[in-house]
Write an enzyme that holds these catalytic residues in place. Structure first.
Site, PDB file in Angstrom:
ATOM      1  N   ASP A 181       0.849  -1.190   0.000  1.00 24.43           N
ATOM      2  CA  ASP A 181       0.000   0.000   0.000  1.00 24.43           C
ATOM      3  C   ASP A 181       0.887   1.243   0.000  1.00 24.43           C
ATOM      4  O   ASP A 181       1.968   1.256   0.593  1.00 24.43           O
ATOM      5  CB  ASP A 181      -0.916   0.010   1.233  1.00 24.43           C
ATOM      6  CG  ASP A 181      -2.146   0.881   1.046  1.00 24.43           C
ATOM      7  OD1 ASP A 181      -3.259   0.332   1.023  1.00 24.43           O
ATOM      8  OD2 ASP A 181      -1.991   2.120   0.913  1.00 24.43           O
TER       9      ASP A 181
ATOM     10  N   ASP B  84       4.182   1.559  -4.178  1.00 29.97           N
ATOM     11  CA  ASP B  84       3.301   2.047  -5.241  1.00 29.97           C
ATOM     12  C   ASP B  84       3.096   0.892  -6.221  1.00 29.97           C
ATOM     13  O   ASP B  84       4.046   0.465  -6.896  1.00 29.97           O
ATOM     14  CB  ASP B  84       3.947   3.256  -5.942  1.00 29.97           C
ATOM     15  CG  ASP B  84       3.047   3.838  -7.017  1.00 29.97           C
ATOM     16  OD1 ASP B  84       2.058   3.174  -7.406  1.00 29.97           O
ATOM     17  OD2 ASP B  84       3.337   4.956  -7.482  1.00 29.97           O
TER      18      ASP B  84
ATOM     19  N   CYS C 195      -6.500  -5.347  -4.057  1.00 27.90           N
ATOM     20  CA  CYS C 195      -7.595  -4.490  -3.585  1.00 27.90           C
ATOM     21  C   CYS C 195      -7.304  -2.998  -3.760  1.00 27.90           C
ATOM     22  O   CYS C 195      -8.197  -2.190  -3.523  1.00 27.90           O
ATOM     23  CB  CYS C 195      -7.874  -4.725  -2.102  1.00 27.90           C
ATOM     24  SG  CYS C 195      -8.378  -6.383  -1.692  1.00 27.90           S
TER      25      CYS C 195
ATOM     26  N   SER D 148     -15.404  -3.598 -10.288  1.00 30.59           N
ATOM     27  CA  SER D 148     -16.468  -2.777  -9.688  1.00 30.59           C
ATOM     28  C   SER D 148     -17.730  -2.966 -10.507  1.00 30.59           C
ATOM     29  O   SER D 148     -17.656  -3.234 -11.721  1.00 30.59           O
ATOM     30  CB  SER D 148     -16.065  -1.293  -9.720  1.00 30.59           C
ATOM     31  OG  SER D 148     -17.195  -0.478  -9.473  1.00 30.59           O
TER      32      SER D 148
ATOM     33  N   TYR E 170     -12.776   5.626 -14.428  1.00 30.40           N
ATOM     34  CA  TYR E 170     -12.809   4.553 -13.411  1.00 30.40           C
ATOM     35  C   TYR E 170     -13.450   3.283 -13.985  1.00 30.40           C
ATOM     36  O   TYR E 170     -12.896   2.186 -13.887  1.00 30.40           O
ATOM     37  CB  TYR E 170     -13.598   5.049 -12.199  1.00 30.40           C
ATOM     38  CG  TYR E 170     -13.711   4.045 -11.076  1.00 30.40           C
ATOM     39  CD1 TYR E 170     -12.664   3.848 -10.182  1.00 30.40           C
ATOM     40  CD2 TYR E 170     -14.877   3.304 -10.889  1.00 30.40           C
ATOM     41  CE1 TYR E 170     -12.770   2.931  -9.150  1.00 30.40           C
ATOM     42  CE2 TYR E 170     -14.994   2.382  -9.861  1.00 30.40           C
ATOM     43  CZ  TYR E 170     -13.938   2.200  -8.983  1.00 30.40           C
ATOM     44  OH  TYR E 170     -14.045   1.284  -7.967  1.00 30.40           O
TER      45      TYR E 170
ATOM     46  N   LYS F 190     -11.733  -0.366 -14.710  1.00 26.55           N
ATOM     47  CA  LYS F 190     -12.246  -1.534 -13.988  1.00 26.55           C
ATOM     48  C   LYS F 190     -12.816  -2.585 -14.950  1.00 26.55           C
ATOM     49  O   LYS F 190     -12.832  -3.780 -14.634  1.00 26.55           O
ATOM     50  CB  LYS F 190     -13.312  -1.100 -12.978  1.00 26.55           C
ATOM     51  CG  LYS F 190     -12.728  -0.348 -11.769  1.00 26.55           C
ATOM     52  CD  LYS F 190     -11.885  -1.252 -10.896  1.00 26.55           C
ATOM     53  CE  LYS F 190     -11.465  -0.599  -9.592  1.00 26.55           C
ATOM     54  NZ  LYS F 190     -10.638  -1.478  -8.765  1.00 26.55           N
TER      55      LYS F 190
ATOM     56  N   PHE G  66     -19.534  -0.102  -0.929  1.00 27.86           N
ATOM     57  CA  PHE G  66     -19.069  -0.663   0.343  1.00 27.86           C
ATOM     58  C   PHE G  66     -18.639   0.467   1.259  1.00 27.86           C
ATOM     59  O   PHE G  66     -18.128   1.491   0.792  1.00 27.86           O
ATOM     60  CB  PHE G  66     -17.906  -1.649   0.106  1.00 27.86           C
ATOM     61  CG  PHE G  66     -18.362  -3.071  -0.017  1.00 27.86           C
ATOM     62  CD1 PHE G  66     -19.149  -3.476  -1.087  1.00 27.86           C
ATOM     63  CD2 PHE G  66     -18.037  -4.015   0.947  1.00 27.86           C
ATOM     64  CE1 PHE G  66     -19.602  -4.780  -1.195  1.00 27.86           C
ATOM     65  CE2 PHE G  66     -18.479  -5.322   0.857  1.00 27.86           C
ATOM     66  CZ  PHE G  66     -19.265  -5.709  -0.216  1.00 27.86           C
TER      67      PHE G  66
ATOM     68  N   THR H 103     -16.399   2.203   2.969  1.00 29.99           N
ATOM     69  CA  THR H 103     -14.954   2.438   3.148  1.00 29.99           C
ATOM     70  C   THR H 103     -14.660   3.915   2.864  1.00 29.99           C
ATOM     71  O   THR H 103     -15.506   4.621   2.300  1.00 29.99           O
ATOM     72  CB  THR H 103     -14.109   1.588   2.169  1.00 29.99           C
ATOM     73  OG1 THR H 103     -14.199   2.176   0.865  1.00 29.99           O
ATOM     74  CG2 THR H 103     -14.543   0.138   2.123  1.00 29.99           C
TER      75      THR H 103
HETATM   76  N1  LIG Z   1     -15.847   0.875  -1.488  1.00 25.70           N
HETATM   77  C1  LIG Z   1     -16.599   0.773  -2.566  1.00 25.70           C
HETATM   78  O1  LIG Z   1     -17.746   1.234  -2.593  1.00 25.70           O
HETATM   79  C2  LIG Z   1     -16.063   0.070  -3.795  1.00 25.70           C
HETATM   80  C3  LIG Z   1     -16.967  -0.291  -4.801  1.00 25.70           C
HETATM   81  C4  LIG Z   1     -16.502  -0.937  -5.932  1.00 25.70           C
HETATM   82  C5  LIG Z   1     -15.145  -1.225  -6.055  1.00 25.70           C
HETATM   83  N2  LIG Z   1     -14.289  -0.846  -5.066  1.00 25.70           N
HETATM   84  C6  LIG Z   1     -12.874  -1.172  -5.248  1.00 25.70           C
HETATM   85  O2  LIG Z   1     -12.425  -1.859  -4.106  1.00 25.70           O
HETATM   86  C7  LIG Z   1     -11.033  -1.632  -3.933  1.00 25.70           C
HETATM   87  C8  LIG Z   1     -10.765  -1.230  -2.489  1.00 25.70           C
HETATM   88  O3  LIG Z   1     -11.322   0.053  -2.287  1.00 25.70           O
HETATM   89  P1  LIG Z   1     -11.709   0.603  -0.852  1.00 25.70           P
HETATM   90  O4  LIG Z   1     -13.138   0.892  -0.895  1.00 25.70           O
HETATM   91  O5  LIG Z   1     -11.160  -0.274   0.199  1.00 25.70           O
HETATM   92  O6  LIG Z   1     -10.932   2.001  -0.920  1.00 25.70           O
HETATM   93  P2  LIG Z   1      -9.921   2.683   0.106  1.00 25.70           P
HETATM   94  O7  LIG Z   1      -9.662   4.031  -0.474  1.00 25.70           O
HETATM   95  O8  LIG Z   1     -10.409   2.547   1.482  1.00 25.70           O
HETATM   96  O9  LIG Z   1      -8.613   1.776  -0.045  1.00 25.70           O
HETATM   97  C9  LIG Z   1      -7.822   1.799  -1.201  1.00 25.70           C
HETATM   98  C10 LIG Z   1      -6.385   1.567  -0.785  1.00 25.70           C
HETATM   99  O10 LIG Z   1      -5.587   1.516  -1.980  1.00 25.70           O
HETATM  100  C11 LIG Z   1      -4.371   2.191  -1.699  1.00 25.70           C
HETATM  101  N3  LIG Z   1      -3.768   2.622  -2.970  1.00 25.70           N
HETATM  102  C12 LIG Z   1      -4.243   3.524  -3.860  1.00 25.70           C
HETATM  103  N4  LIG Z   1      -3.401   3.662  -4.889  1.00 25.70           N
HETATM  104  C13 LIG Z   1      -2.360   2.817  -4.653  1.00 25.70           C
HETATM  105  C14 LIG Z   1      -1.169   2.495  -5.351  1.00 25.70           C
HETATM  106  N5  LIG Z   1      -0.850   3.090  -6.511  1.00 25.70           N
HETATM  107  N6  LIG Z   1      -0.331   1.598  -4.815  1.00 25.70           N
HETATM  108  C15 LIG Z   1      -0.614   1.015  -3.622  1.00 25.70           C
HETATM  109  N7  LIG Z   1      -1.722   1.270  -2.910  1.00 25.70           N
HETATM  110  C16 LIG Z   1      -2.589   2.163  -3.427  1.00 25.70           C
HETATM  111  C17 LIG Z   1      -4.770   3.352  -0.798  1.00 25.70           C
HETATM  112  O11 LIG Z   1      -3.667   3.874  -0.080  1.00 25.70           O
HETATM  113  C18 LIG Z   1      -5.819   2.695   0.096  1.00 25.70           C
HETATM  114  O12 LIG Z   1      -5.248   2.161   1.269  1.00 25.70           O
HETATM  115  C19 LIG Z   1     -10.644  -0.581  -4.969  1.00 25.70           C
HETATM  116  O13 LIG Z   1     -10.066  -1.206  -6.085  1.00 25.70           O
HETATM  117  C20 LIG Z   1     -11.966   0.046  -5.342  1.00 25.70           C
HETATM  118  O14 LIG Z   1     -11.942   0.579  -6.645  1.00 25.70           O
HETATM  119  C21 LIG Z   1     -14.711  -0.215  -3.942  1.00 25.70           C
END
Ligand SMILES: NC(=O)c1ccc[n+]([C@@H]2O[C@H](COP(=O)([O-])OP(=O)(O)OC[C@H]3O[C@@H](n4cnc5c(N)ncnc54)[C@H](O)[C@@H]3O)[C@@H](O)[C@H]2O)c1
Length: 261
Positions: A36, A61, A90, A157, A168, A172, A201, A203
């Site tokens: 992360d 990264d 994730c 997603s 986005y 995805k 979700f 978050t």
């Molecule tokens: N939460 C939702 O509603 C939802 C819905 C559909 C899809 N998603 C997908 O689920 C996944 C998790 O999302 P989340 O809701 O936990 O979001 P979040 O923002 O809580 O967590 C995302 C994490 O990814 C890390 N990150 C971002 N860019 C990065 C990089 N280049 N290298 C390393 N780490 C990186 C961030 O630091 C963060 O800790 C994502 O791919 C998101 O697109 C989330």
């Protein structure tokens, strides 16, 4: 495949959904490595769960090949003797940084730099980690009678499947589209590939939305991160799940709520 005694790389493991995946792997007596960007949160999760269970190799990264390769080597050395069994990808971004602007009369159309940012982080970063981990997994001795050597779970997603959000959603879609070809490519090596398409979700990624997301039709709420993690456990345990994208969305359909894009 089982979780107990095995090692998994969890990208985005310092944030919402990924953090819960890390916690669940450790609760099931597995080990997790957190890839992360967020150093402070990554360290906190690792310390909370115990550094022998959840290791944070420092900020990674997932779009940077050298950083991913280096973090993988450091982590495998740290967990020497624990078999690497897969990755759960994730990490992801929903909004570009403010410096990357759109175009058009209101600036609301997706600019090329914005598009590039989404593809780089959400799609290329996903494949980068999947490929680097697969490179290790193909060298594994089989884990079981099916000759499984590992698993790759990605996160797409419902916006990809419902056709919303140019940057986005398109990135995805690439993640979703990768699932079957990659599963076929890795099948001779005993590695399965699955993708999860979450609806909304609870978050931090949703924080910028005023008032949050509308609830799913049923259950009448948005998803809880442990429900995503629970699905990962089922996928890891079930060898017949391969090459598919699973919606995890309580019957939520983006087009019921969004008119244009
Ligand atoms: N939460 C939702 O509603 C939802 C819905 C559909 C899809 N998603 C997908 O689920 C996944 C998790 O999302 P989340 O809701 O936990 O979001 P979040 O923002 O809580 O967590 C995302 C994490 O990814 C890390 N990150 C971002 N860019 C990065 C990089 N280049 N290298 C390393 N780490 C990186 C961030 O630091 C963060 O800790 C994502 O791919 C998101 O697109 C989330």
């Amino acid at each position: 495949m089982k979780i107990e005694g095995n090692l998994f790389v969890v990208t985005g493991g310092a944030g919402g959904i990924g953090k819960e995946v890390v916690r669940t792997i450790v609760a099931q007596k597995g080990h997790a490595v957190i890839f992360d960007l967020n150093a402070a949160f990554g360290k906190t999760v690792s310390e909370e769960l115990g550094e022998k269970n959840a290791f944070f190799p420092g900020s990674v990264d997932c779009t940077d090949e050298a950083q991913v390769e280096n973090a993988l080597e450091v982590s495998l050395k740290y967990f020497e003797g624990v078999p690497l069994a897969g990755t759960i990808v994730c990490h992801g971004v929903l909004f570009p940084p403010p410096s990357l602007t759109g175009y058009g009369p209101t600036g609301m159309l997706t600019g090329y730099k914005q598009f590039e940012f989404y593809v780089k982080v959400n799609l290329l970063g996903c494949y980068l980690v999947a490929q680097k981990v697969a490179e290790k997994l193909i060298k594994n001795d089989p884990f079981n009678e099916d000759n499984e050597r590992g698993i790759i779970i990605t996160t797409t997603s419902i916006s990809a499947l419902d056709g919303t959000m140019v940057g986005y959603g398109t990135a995805k879609s690439g993640v979703a589209g990768l699932t079957l070809p990659l599963a076929k490519e890795l099948a001779p090596h005993g590695i399965r590939v699955m993708s999860i398409a979450p609806g909304p979700f609870d978050t931090p990624i949703l924080d910028p939305f005023p008032g949050g997301s509308p609830p799913c039709p049923f259950p009448k709420r948005i998803g809880k991160p442990h429900e995503f993690a629970d699905l990962c456990v089922s996928i890891i345990n079930n060898a017949m799940l391969n090459g598919s994208v699973i919606r995890l969305d309580g019957a939520f359909r983006f087009n019921d709520y969004v008119d244009n894009n």
